[in-house]
Structure formats: C-alpha cells, structure tokens
Write a protein that holds these residues in place. Structure first.
Motif, PDB file in Angstrom:
ATOM      1  N   HIS A   1       0.831  -1.207   0.000  1.00  0.00           N
ATOM      2  CA  HIS A   1       0.000   0.000   0.000  1.00  0.00           C
ATOM      3  C   HIS A   1       0.869   1.263   0.000  1.00  0.00           C
ATOM      4  CE1 HIS A   1      -3.362   2.635   0.782  1.00  0.00           C
ATOM      5  NE2 HIS A   1      -2.732   3.111   1.847  1.00  0.00           N
ATOM      6  N   GLU A   2       1.925   1.267   0.792  1.00  0.00           N
ATOM      7  CA  GLU A   2       2.816   2.430   0.853  1.00  0.00           C
ATOM      8  C   GLU A   2       3.544   2.633  -0.477  1.00  0.00           C
ATOM      9  OE1 GLU A   2       3.216   4.792   3.365  1.00  0.00           O
ATOM     10  OE2 GLU A   2       1.385   3.769   4.033  1.00  0.00           O
ATOM     11  N   TYR A   3       3.974   1.542  -1.107  1.00  0.00           N
ATOM     12  CA  TYR A   3       4.627   1.650  -2.407  1.00  0.00           C
ATOM     13  C   TYR A   3       3.658   2.180  -3.460  1.00  0.00           C
ATOM     14  CZ  TYR A   3       8.602  -1.091  -0.612  1.00  0.00           C
ATOM     15  OH  TYR A   3       9.680  -1.538   0.090  1.00  0.00           O
ATOM     16  N   GLU A   4       2.401   1.753  -3.388  1.00  0.00           N
ATOM     17  CA  GLU A   4       1.393   2.256  -4.327  1.00  0.00           C
ATOM     18  C   GLU A   4       1.191   3.756  -4.153  1.00  0.00           C
ATOM     19  OE1 GLU A   4      -1.950  -0.221  -3.368  1.00  0.00           O
ATOM     20  OE2 GLU A   4      -1.451  -1.709  -4.911  1.00  0.00           O
ATOM     21  N   LYS A   5       1.117   4.201  -2.903  1.00  0.00           N
ATOM     22  CA  LYS A   5       0.963   5.637  -2.644  1.00  0.00           C
ATOM     23  C   LYS A   5       2.163   6.420  -3.170  1.00  0.00           C
ATOM     24  CE  LYS A   5       0.276   6.463   1.673  1.00  0.00           C
ATOM     25  NZ  LYS A   5      -0.112   6.728   3.067  1.00  0.00           N
ATOM     26  N   ALA A   6       3.366   5.908  -2.929  1.00  0.00           N
ATOM     27  CA  ALA A   6       4.575   6.590  -3.390  1.00  0.00           C
ATOM     28  C   ALA A   6       4.626   6.651  -4.917  1.00  0.00           C
ATOM     29  CB  ALA A   6       5.819   5.890  -2.845  1.00  0.00           C
ATOM     30  N   ALA A   7       4.237   5.562  -5.574  1.00  0.00           N
ATOM     31  CA  ALA A   7       4.226   5.534  -7.040  1.00  0.00           C
ATOM     32  C   ALA A   7       3.209   6.530  -7.581  1.00  0.00           C
ATOM     33  CB  ALA A   7       3.908   4.130  -7.547  1.00  0.00           C
ATOM     34  N   GLU A   8       2.041   6.586  -6.952  1.00  0.00           N
ATOM     35  CA  GLU A   8       1.003   7.519  -7.386  1.00  0.00           C
ATOM     36  C   GLU A   8       1.466   8.964  -7.217  1.00  0.00           C
ATOM     37  OE1 GLU A   8      -3.520   8.714  -6.057  1.00  0.00           O
ATOM     38  OE2 GLU A   8      -2.874   6.631  -5.798  1.00  0.00           O
TER      39      GLU A   8
END
Length: 127
Positions: free
Chosen positions: A90-97
């Motif tokens: 979830h944190e990686y998804e937020k960072a990518a977004e």
C-alpha cells in the motif's frame, strides 16, 4: 570645471554599462528559459523512474508473498507478516502515485513553458 568633467565621465560610464549590460540580460533570459525546460524534463524523468521503482518493489512483495510457504502464515507472527507485506504494498502504491502526479505536474509546466512568449527584446517573441 572638475565637476563638469566628473559628470561627463559618470554619464559615459553609465551609458557604456547600459549598452553592455542589456545584451547580457537578453542572453541570460534566453538561457534561463532553456534551463527551466531542461530542469522540468529532468524532473519528469526522475519522478517516472521513481514510480517505476516503486512498481517493481510492489511486484517483488507480491512475488515474495506468493512464494512463501502457507505454513509460515500459521505461526505466532504469521498474520503480522501478511499484514506487514500488505502495508508495504500500500505504501509503495501511494509513493508511485505521488511520483506519477509530480511527473504529470512537471510535464504540464514544461508544456506551458513551450507556449509562453519570451519577452526580453531579443526578437524571439511569440505572439
């Protein structure tokens, strides 16, 4: 007499400075516009690379979760491991977004720079 000579010298120095400084300011304005464009392009590439890196980390976490034996989730900390991996994803998804949003912003800024006229008296104006 000295006052008149001093005033003439000062006027000549100021006139010479103006004649020499104006072309330099035009050159500086053109260089500034070009360097701003390069900076936006570099930032676009940086943020897109950062987003790609985050997406690769997401894939790594998913693969690690898939290849983990089922019995590892039954122990005392089994559910903690699963929750932690989900949290990391979830944190990686937020960072990518966020990185993709920043890249989009800099793309927009670069496009706006292309369409803005350069008013520096250099003859490179767009109208």
């Amino acid at each position: 007499m000295k006052t008149k000579t001093l005033q003439n010298i000062i006027r000549n120095v100021i006139a010479a400075f103006i004649v020499l400084a104006l072309p330099m300011s035009v050159f500086a304005a053109e260089q500034n516009a070009q360097s701003d464009r390069v900076d936006h392009d570099a930032l676009i590439q940086h943020y897109e690379a950062q987003a790609d890196e985050m997406l690769a980390k997401i894939d790594e976490q998913i693969d690690a979760l898939k290849h983990k034996s089922r019995s590892s989730f039954f122990g005392k900390h089994g559910q903690d491991i699963k929750s932690h991996v989900k949290y990391k994803i979830h944190e990686y998804e937020k960072a990518a977004e966020e990185s993709l949003e920043k890249a989009a912003y800099h793309k927009q800024m670069a496009e706006e720079r292309e369409h803005k006229p350069v008013f520096a008296g250099s003859g490179n104006t767009k109208g």
